[in-house]
Design a protein around this motif. Structure first.
Motif, PDB file in Angstrom:
ATOM      1  N   LEU A  93       0.858  -1.184   0.000  1.00  0.00           N
ATOM      2  CA  LEU A  93       0.000   0.000   0.000  1.00  0.00           C
ATOM      3  C   LEU A  93       0.892   1.231   0.000  1.00  0.00           C
ATOM      4  CD1 LEU A  93      -3.207   0.629   0.646  1.00  0.00           C
ATOM      5  CD2 LEU A  93      -2.260   1.496   2.776  1.00  0.00           C
ATOM      6  N   ASP A  94       0.430   2.284  -0.646  1.00  0.00           N
ATOM      7  CA  ASP A  94       1.099   3.590  -0.564  1.00  0.00           C
ATOM      8  C   ASP A  94       0.654   4.185   0.788  1.00  0.00           C
ATOM      9  OD1 ASP A  94       2.015   6.161  -0.933  1.00  0.00           O
ATOM     10  OD2 ASP A  94       0.961   6.500  -2.827  1.00  0.00           O
ATOM     11  N   PRO A  95       1.550   4.320   1.755  1.00  0.00           N
ATOM     12  CA  PRO A  95       1.115   4.772   3.092  1.00  0.00           C
ATOM     13  C   PRO A  95       0.348   6.094   3.034  1.00  0.00           C
ATOM     14  CG  PRO A  95       3.394   4.053   3.159  1.00  0.00           C
ATOM     15  CD  PRO A  95       2.999   4.063   1.708  1.00  0.00           C
ATOM     16  N   ARG A  96      -0.689   6.192   3.846  1.00  0.00           N
ATOM     17  CA  ARG A  96      -1.552   7.372   3.859  1.00  0.00           C
ATOM     18  C   ARG A  96      -1.205   8.258   5.049  1.00  0.00           C
ATOM     19  NH1 ARG A  96      -2.771   4.294  -0.143  1.00  0.00           N
ATOM     20  NH2 ARG A  96      -4.910   4.230  -0.953  1.00  0.00           N
ATOM     21  N   PRO A  97      -1.329   9.584   4.872  1.00  0.00           N
ATOM     22  CA  PRO A  97      -1.006  10.485   5.989  1.00  0.00           C
ATOM     23  C   PRO A  97      -1.856  10.206   7.232  1.00  0.00           C
ATOM     24  CG  PRO A  97      -1.633  11.742   3.999  1.00  0.00           C
ATOM     25  CD  PRO A  97      -1.725  10.297   3.649  1.00  0.00           C
ATOM     26  N   GLU A  98      -3.116   9.808   7.049  1.00  0.00           N
ATOM     27  CA  GLU A  98      -3.980   9.599   8.225  1.00  0.00           C
ATOM     28  C   GLU A  98      -3.506   8.429   9.093  1.00  0.00           C
ATOM     29  OE1 GLU A  98      -5.035   9.569   5.087  1.00  0.00           O
ATOM     30  OE2 GLU A  98      -6.417   7.913   4.665  1.00  0.00           O
ATOM     31  N   THR A  99      -2.667   7.570   8.512  1.00  0.00           N
ATOM     32  CA  THR A  99      -2.158   6.431   9.292  1.00  0.00           C
ATOM     33  C   THR A  99      -1.175   6.899  10.372  1.00  0.00           C
ATOM     34  OG1 THR A  99      -2.625   4.897   7.505  1.00  0.00           O
ATOM     35  CG2 THR A  99      -0.925   4.215   9.035  1.00  0.00           C
ATOM     36  N   GLU A 100      -0.687   8.138  10.252  1.00  0.00           N
ATOM     37  CA  GLU A 100       0.171   8.660  11.326  1.00  0.00           C
ATOM     38  C   GLU A 100      -0.615   8.783  12.641  1.00  0.00           C
ATOM     39  OE1 GLU A 100       3.429  11.050   8.593  1.00  0.00           O
ATOM     40  OE2 GLU A 100       2.151  12.222   9.907  1.00  0.00           O
ATOM     41  N   THR A 101      -1.946   8.797  12.549  1.00  0.00           N
ATOM     42  CA  THR A 101      -2.792   8.838  13.758  1.00  0.00           C
ATOM     43  C   THR A 101      -2.459   7.675  14.697  1.00  0.00           C
ATOM     44  OG1 THR A 101      -4.552   9.709  12.351  1.00  0.00           O
ATOM     45  CG2 THR A 101      -5.214   8.956  14.547  1.00  0.00           C
ATOM     46  N   ILE A 102      -2.212   6.507  14.124  1.00  0.00           N
ATOM     47  CA  ILE A 102      -1.962   5.301  14.929  1.00  0.00           C
ATOM     48  C   ILE A 102      -0.592   5.417  15.610  1.00  0.00           C
ATOM     49  CG2 ILE A 102      -0.824   3.661  13.388  1.00  0.00           C
ATOM     50  CD1 ILE A 102      -3.044   1.699  13.859  1.00  0.00           C
ATOM     51  N   VAL A 103       0.361   6.021  14.920  1.00  0.00           N
ATOM     52  CA  VAL A 103       1.704   6.215  15.507  1.00  0.00           C
ATOM     53  C   VAL A 103       1.572   7.153  16.710  1.00  0.00           C
ATOM     54  CG1 VAL A 103       4.048   7.060  15.082  1.00  0.00           C
ATOM     55  CG2 VAL A 103       2.798   5.891  13.246  1.00  0.00           C
ATOM     56  N   GLU A 104       0.823   8.234  16.526  1.00  0.00           N
ATOM     57  CA  GLU A 104       0.621   9.177  17.643  1.00  0.00           C
ATOM     58  C   GLU A 104      -0.080   8.484  18.805  1.00  0.00           C
ATOM     59  OE1 GLU A 104      -1.632  12.416  16.070  1.00  0.00           O
ATOM     60  OE2 GLU A 104      -0.028  13.023  14.707  1.00  0.00           O
TER      61      GLU A 104
END
Ligand SMILES: C[S@@+](CC[C@H](N)C(=O)[O-])C[C@H]1O[C@@H](n2cnc3c(N)ncnc32)[C@H](O)[C@@H]1O
Length: 298
Positions: A93-104
């Motif tokens: 998958l091309d990583p999506r910016p909204e996935t940074e939510t999970i890192v936070e």
């Protein structure tokens, strides 16, 4: 056919706009920036800079592909996520910016970033979530699992290039089924698009992201039904599970978690205000103080 930076930028923005590409000027700047290796500031301050023929041709070829709706990240073969650069492959998958939510969300629940945490990333793709976490947690080790051998290989290469090869290990497998041991945090961004919606996806997604990374079965929740079965066994006491979800899936995913003996700890919204992440923990662990941005009653 040499041109100046300014004229190339204007032409590129006009072509992308005509083709209906979103934010054409910004995308034109990104394309020129990547091909010519110059910053947006440089483009604006020196629009008179002359670009040689070969580079003009490279810009035009890149634009041809963008007009045909190939994402710039696929053309370049790389994507920035959490400030790190990840190589893509047709299997990821091309990583999506909204996935940074999970890192936070993970970092908020582990404020002592020096802890020697054990992390497990189910459906790792490029390895973006796991490697972003390892970049913030210097004593953590992580395992990434993907059913796609190509994705696991790409993730391993990304770990090497980013300098995390000694702390990140990647395996091919079906969610957590073949994993033993226990973890402080288990993370997953599983495929969650309901199959009936796959045909309506934009070309940029439908043609370039692998179906294995998108298809969530009839109602979008099949992957959650499968992967949740092993979470109780794999979570240490007081450990958390973090799962990315699609629009409006929060309550259905929470119900799957509860049916498998987990307790919902909270939900996290992305920057667009969409509930993007569900956080759960093993039922036997002591209740934790909530640090989520938003909590629903459990
Ligand atoms: C939505 S993508 C997420 C990729 C990456 N974690 C990210 O956030 O960019 C889902 C990933 O799950 C993987 N996957 C699908 N079914 C799987 C399964 N049964 N077991 C393990 N991984 C699976 C896909 O290959 C894909 O890499």
């Amino acid at each position: 056919m040499a041109g100046t930076v300014g004229s190339l930028l204007d032409d590129a923005a006009a072509r992308l706009s005509q083709a209906g590409v979103d934010e054409p000027r910004r995308m034109a700047r990104r394309a020129l920036g990547a091909v010519l290796e110059i910053s947006a500031a440089e483009m604006l301050s020196h629009p008179e800079q002359v670009i040689e023929d070969l580079q003009v041709s490279q810009v035009r070829l890149t634009l041809d592909r963008m007009v045909a709706r190939e994402p710039l990240s696929r053309i370049l073969g790389r994507r920035e996520f959490w400030g790190l650069e990840f190589a893509l492959s047709p299997d990821t998958l091309d990583p999506r910016p909204e996935t940074e939510t999970i890192v936070e969300a993970v970092l908020r629940r582990f404020p002592d970033q020096q802890k020697p945490l054990r992390l497990l990333d189910l459906g790792t793709g490029t390895g973006c979530i796991l490697l972003a976490l390892l970049s913030e947690l210097p004593n953590a080790v992580g395992f990434g699992v993907d059913l796609s051998g190509g994705a696991a290989t790409t993730a391993q290469r990304n770990a090497g290039r980013l300098g995390f090869a000694d702390r990140a290990h990647f395996l091919v497998g079906d969610w957590g089924a073949a994993i033993s041991g226990q973890f402080d945090a288990i993370i997953a961004n599983p495929p969650y698009v309901p199959d009936p919606l796959l045909t309506g996806l934009p070309r940029e997604v439908a043609l370039y992201d692998p179906r294995l990374a998108l298809s969530g079965g009839k109602d979008g929740l099949e992957a959650y039904r499968s992967l949740t079965r092993d979470l109780g066994r794999l979570l240490r006491p007081k450990a958390f599970f973090f799962g990315e979800i699609g629009l409006g899936q929060d309550r259905a995913v929470a119900a799957i978690m509860r049916a498998n003996g987990l307790v919902i700890d909270g939900y996290e919204d992305d920057l667009a205000g969409i509930t993007r992440c569900v956080v759960a923990r093993a039922a036997t662990s002591a209740p934790q103080k909530s640090v989520g941005m938003r909590r629903f009653p459990v």
